[in-house]
Design an enzyme around this catalytic site. Structure first.
Site, PDB file in Angstrom:
ATOM      1  N   ASN A   1       0.859  -1.180   0.000  1.00 26.87           N
ATOM      2  CA  ASN A   1       0.000   0.000   0.000  1.00 26.87           C
ATOM      3  C   ASN A   1       0.902   1.239   0.000  1.00 26.87           C
ATOM      4  OD1 ASN A   1      -2.324  -1.626   0.195  1.00 26.87           O
ATOM      5  ND2 ASN A   1      -2.158  -1.710   2.426  1.00 26.87           N
TER       6      ASN A   1
ATOM      7  N   GLY B   1      -3.739   3.537   0.647  1.00 22.19           N
ATOM      8  CA  GLY B   1      -4.152   3.015   1.951  1.00 22.19           C
ATOM      9  C   GLY B   1      -3.006   2.789   2.917  1.00 22.19           C
TER      10      GLY B   1
ATOM     11  N   HIS C   1       6.731  -1.481   3.549  1.00 21.53           N
ATOM     12  CA  HIS C   1       6.451  -2.856   3.978  1.00 21.53           C
ATOM     13  C   HIS C   1       5.675  -3.589   2.914  1.00 21.53           C
ATOM     14  CE1 HIS C   1       3.336  -0.143   5.515  1.00 21.53           C
ATOM     15  NE2 HIS C   1       2.467  -1.127   5.348  1.00 21.53           N
TER      16      HIS C   1
ATOM     17  N   HIS D   1       2.996  -6.532   2.524  1.00 17.52           N
ATOM     18  CA  HIS D   1       2.070  -7.473   3.164  1.00 17.52           C
ATOM     19  C   HIS D   1       2.183  -8.790   2.399  1.00 17.52           C
ATOM     20  CE1 HIS D   1      -0.488  -4.383   5.321  1.00 17.52           C
ATOM     21  NE2 HIS D   1       0.033  -3.622   4.392  1.00 17.52           N
TER      22      HIS D   1
HETATM   23  P1  5GP Z   1      -0.509  -0.258   5.818  1.00 19.32           P
HETATM   24  O1  5GP Z   1      -1.888   0.133   6.246  1.00 19.32           O
HETATM   25  O2  5GP Z   1       0.466   0.879   6.032  1.00 19.32           O
HETATM   26  O3  5GP Z   1      -0.413  -0.856   4.462  1.00 19.32           O
HETATM   27  O4  5GP Z   1      -0.083  -1.438   6.772  1.00 19.32           O
HETATM   28  C1  5GP Z   1       0.320  -1.253   8.096  1.00 19.32           C
HETATM   29  C2  5GP Z   1       0.078  -2.560   8.785  1.00 19.32           C
HETATM   30  O5  5GP Z   1       0.787  -2.543   9.991  1.00 19.32           O
HETATM   31  C3  5GP Z   1      -1.387  -2.824   9.118  1.00 19.32           C
HETATM   32  O6  5GP Z   1      -1.816  -4.030   8.500  1.00 19.32           O
HETATM   33  C4  5GP Z   1      -1.395  -2.913  10.636  1.00 19.32           C
HETATM   34  O7  5GP Z   1      -2.288  -3.885  11.131  1.00 19.32           O
HETATM   35  C5  5GP Z   1       0.048  -3.247  10.951  1.00 19.32           C
HETATM   36  N1  5GP Z   1       0.513  -2.759  12.251  1.00 19.32           N
HETATM   37  C6  5GP Z   1       0.357  -1.497  12.738  1.00 19.32           C
HETATM   38  N2  5GP Z   1       0.924  -1.402  13.952  1.00 19.32           N
HETATM   39  C7  5GP Z   1       1.447  -2.630  14.230  1.00 19.32           C
HETATM   40  C8  5GP Z   1       2.166  -3.148  15.357  1.00 19.32           C
HETATM   41  O8  5GP Z   1       2.433  -2.468  16.343  1.00 19.32           O
HETATM   42  N3  5GP Z   1       2.548  -4.443  15.290  1.00 19.32           N
HETATM   43  C9  5GP Z   1       2.276  -5.231  14.194  1.00 19.32           C
HETATM   44  N4  5GP Z   1       2.695  -6.502  14.255  1.00 19.32           N
HETATM   45  N5  5GP Z   1       1.593  -4.770  13.134  1.00 19.32           N
HETATM   46  C10 5GP Z   1       1.186  -3.490  13.143  1.00 19.32           C
END
Ligand code: 5GP
Length: 126
Positions: free
Chosen positions: A99, A105, A112, A114
């Site tokens: 993302n 999103g 990162h 996913h």
């Molecule tokens: P994004 O929304 O930026 O693509 O993904 C961020 C991801 O990081 C989300 O899926 C969210 O659940 C995960 N995330 C956010 N904070 C933490 C955390 O403290 N620990 C872990 N293991 N995942 C996290």
């Protein structure tokens, strides 16, 4: 003000929750680690397997990648099939998602990937 600059408080904010996970300041369920990258289980899994693969060097997003990141990114791509095998989703299949920025999103501004699997994933994404 001078003290804040000395402490780096006015530096561009590259320190996210993921930096804290890299430094082991907050816990995470780690799936893989080497000197360049770290993979850990997402805290809010969207599939039976949901792991995040991050570089240890903070890069804000896919939009910030340059040619100088090629070796690091290539290495991370080579980690993905090994991780998928370890997680038991290599044969059944999986999805890799990055993302990017607000329309993409992205909520955590540390690059990162996913890695999602363990069920049939819908397409197109929302
Ligand atoms: P994004 O929304 O930026 O693509 O993904 C961020 C991801 O990081 C989300 O899926 C969210 O659940 C995960 N995330 C956010 N904070 C933490 C955390 O403290 N620990 C872990 N293991 N995942 C996290």
């Amino acid at each position: 003000m001078f003290r804040e600059i000395l402490l780096g408080m006015n530096a561009p904010n590259t320190d996210t929750i993921f930096s804290k996970i890299i430094r082991k300041e907050i816990p995470a369920r780690i799936a893989f680690e080497d000197e360049h990258c770290l993979a850990f289980h997402d805290i809010s899994p969207q599939a039976p397997v949901h792991v995040l693969l991050i570089p240890k060097r903070p890069i804000r997003s896919m939009a910030e990648i340059t040619a100088s990141d090629s070796a690091l990114l290539g290495h991370m791509m080579s980690v993905i099939p090994k991780l998928a095998e370890q997680l038991g989703i290599k044969e059944t299949g999986f999805r890799v998602v990055a993302n990017t920025n607000s329309d993409g999103g992205q909520t955590v501004y540390h690059l990162h990937f996913h890695i999602l699997g363990g069920r049939t994933l819908g397409w197109p994404p929302g």
